[in-house]
Design an enzyme around this catalytic site. Structure first.
Site, short mmCIF file in Angstrom:
data_model
loop_
_atom_site.label_atom_id
_atom_site.label_comp_id
_atom_site.label_asym_id
_atom_site.label_seq_id
_atom_site.Cartn_x
_atom_site.Cartn_y
_atom_site.Cartn_z
N ARG A 1 38.43 -36.40 -61.45
CA ARG A 1 39.73 -35.90 -60.98
C ARG A 1 39.70 -35.47 -59.52
NH1 ARG A 1 40.10 -30.20 -64.34
NH2 ARG A 1 37.95 -29.54 -64.00
N ASP B 1 42.50 -37.98 -63.95
CA ASP B 1 42.62 -36.61 -64.46
C ASP B 1 42.99 -36.73 -65.94
OD1 ASP B 1 43.31 -34.07 -65.27
OD2 ASP B 1 44.48 -33.60 -63.49
N ASN C 1 33.31 -38.22 -71.51
CA ASN C 1 32.43 -37.07 -71.26
C ASN C 1 33.20 -35.87 -70.69
OD1 ASN C 1 29.77 -35.66 -70.24
ND2 ASN C 1 31.06 -35.96 -68.42
N TYR D 1 37.78 -24.31 -78.13
CA TYR D 1 36.85 -25.37 -77.72
C TYR D 1 36.28 -26.08 -78.96
CZ TYR D 1 32.65 -27.58 -75.80
OH TYR D 1 31.66 -28.47 -75.46
N GLY D 2 35.78 -25.28 -79.92
CA GLY D 2 35.20 -25.86 -81.13
C GLY D 2 36.22 -26.72 -81.86
N SER E 1 38.83 -28.20 -80.54
CA SER E 1 39.13 -29.42 -79.76
C SER E 1 38.07 -30.49 -80.01
CB SER E 1 39.23 -29.09 -78.26
OG SER E 1 37.95 -28.81 -77.69
N LYS E 2 36.81 -30.09 -80.13
CA LYS E 2 35.74 -31.05 -80.34
C LYS E 2 35.75 -31.55 -81.78
CE LYS E 2 34.02 -31.08 -76.16
NZ LYS E 2 34.07 -32.27 -75.31
#
Ligand code: NAP
Length: 269
Positions: A41, A61, A88, A193-194, A196-197
């Site tokens: 980005r 982005d 990634n 975060y967890g 989202s993964k």
């Protein structure tokens, strides 16, 4: 011996300007036979890293629909195919961030799930044109089912019949429950975060089922690595972490698909 131009495979690493992505790009370049593009980005950081690596830089982005559309158009018109695509790029919160949980939900999901999923949807036709195509999603052990969900939700996310529409609805339900202050009561864990993964791993399994005859699709956790994301405190080097994604690139054409990898082996989601 250098690969002929015909045999060179096009590999794209999102967020390859630093951390684990930089090392994924480096390891593919050193392995030989790849033309590596890092999709970043920040133009200055991207161009600098590309020069260090001997890669090419292209702008992306993952948090912007416009940028994803422009990137997909560029990849299609300039290359017409992608052989390896590594999702990634990602963001996280950390213990020093005082932003309230509910205000972090949107930005984290925007990049780690919504942007990554829609970007990947746009890349699938180019991957289908690719040579021995590989899609690798860098997820996390934080996205394990048992860590993030009630038993009832685990069943929904891990259903072999899960579709991307149902998955999107479930992600929207998480967002709505967070906004209403009831996500834990509704069976969700307490990590944007967890989650989202976890959603990215669920997406990986859907794409792997849909593309079973066309490509290998896997998710991996690099392990807790010493990068900016983890305040440079992880016990594993970014280079060692990158090997988990690189291993998924080098799977044979009839190798595993739809798996979650960690510590350089197939693991339990
Ligand atoms: P990092 O050093 O913070 O690097 C993240 C990379 O993603 C940077 O290049 C960053 O670009 C890029 N990025 C973030 N948002 C982006 C966006 N909207 N568009 C394009 N690029 C974007 O983190 P890392 O540790 O290498 O993480 C790489 C991946 O591994 C992430 O998906 C992360 O969730 C996952 N992971 C890391 C660990 C760990 O312990 N480090 C553990 C499990 C999983 P800028 O430089 O412009 O910010």
């Amino acid at each position: 011996m250098a690969a002929s131009a015909e045999a060179v495979r096009i590999a794209v690493i999102t967020g390859g300007n630093k951390g684990i992505g930089w090392h994924i790009a480096d390891q593919l370049i050193k392995a030989g036979g790849f033309r590596v593009l890092i999709a970043c980005r920040n133009p200055e950081l991207g161009a600098k890293a590309a020069a260090e690596l001997g890669a090419e830089y292209t702008e992306l982005d993952v948090g912007s629909e416009e940028s994803i559309a422009a990137f997909a158009e560029r990849m299609s018109s300039e290359h017409g195919r992608v052989d390896v695509f590594v999702n990634n790029a990602g963001i996280a919160s950390n213990s020093f961030n005082s932003t309230p949980f509910e205000e972090q939900t949107g930005p984290i999901l925007k990049v780690n799930y919504w942007g990554t999923a829609r970007l990947t949807d746009a890349m699938l036709p180019l991957l289908r044109n690719g040579r021995s195509p590989r899609l690798v999603n860098v997820a996390s052990m934080k996205g394990k089912l048992k860590e993030q969900l009630s038993a009832a939700l685990q069943e929904q996310f891990s259903s072999p019949g899960l579709t991307r529409e149902v998955l999107d609805d479930l992600v929207r339900k998480f967002e709505a429950d967070v906004a209403a202050g009831q996500h834990q009561k509704e069976g969700w864990g307490n990590s944007n975060y967890g989650f989202s993964k976890l959603a990215l791993i669920a997406y990986t399994k859907i794409a792997a089922r849909e593309e079973a005859d066309t490509m290998r699709v896997n998710a991996c956790c690099p392990g807790w690595c010493s990068t900016d994301m983890g305040s440079q405190s992880g016990p594993r080097s970014a280079s060692d972490g990158a090997r988990n994604a690189v291993q998924c690139v080098f799977l044979p054409d009839d190798g595993p698909t739809g798996e979650f990898w960690e510590n350089e082996g197939i693991s339990v989601w």
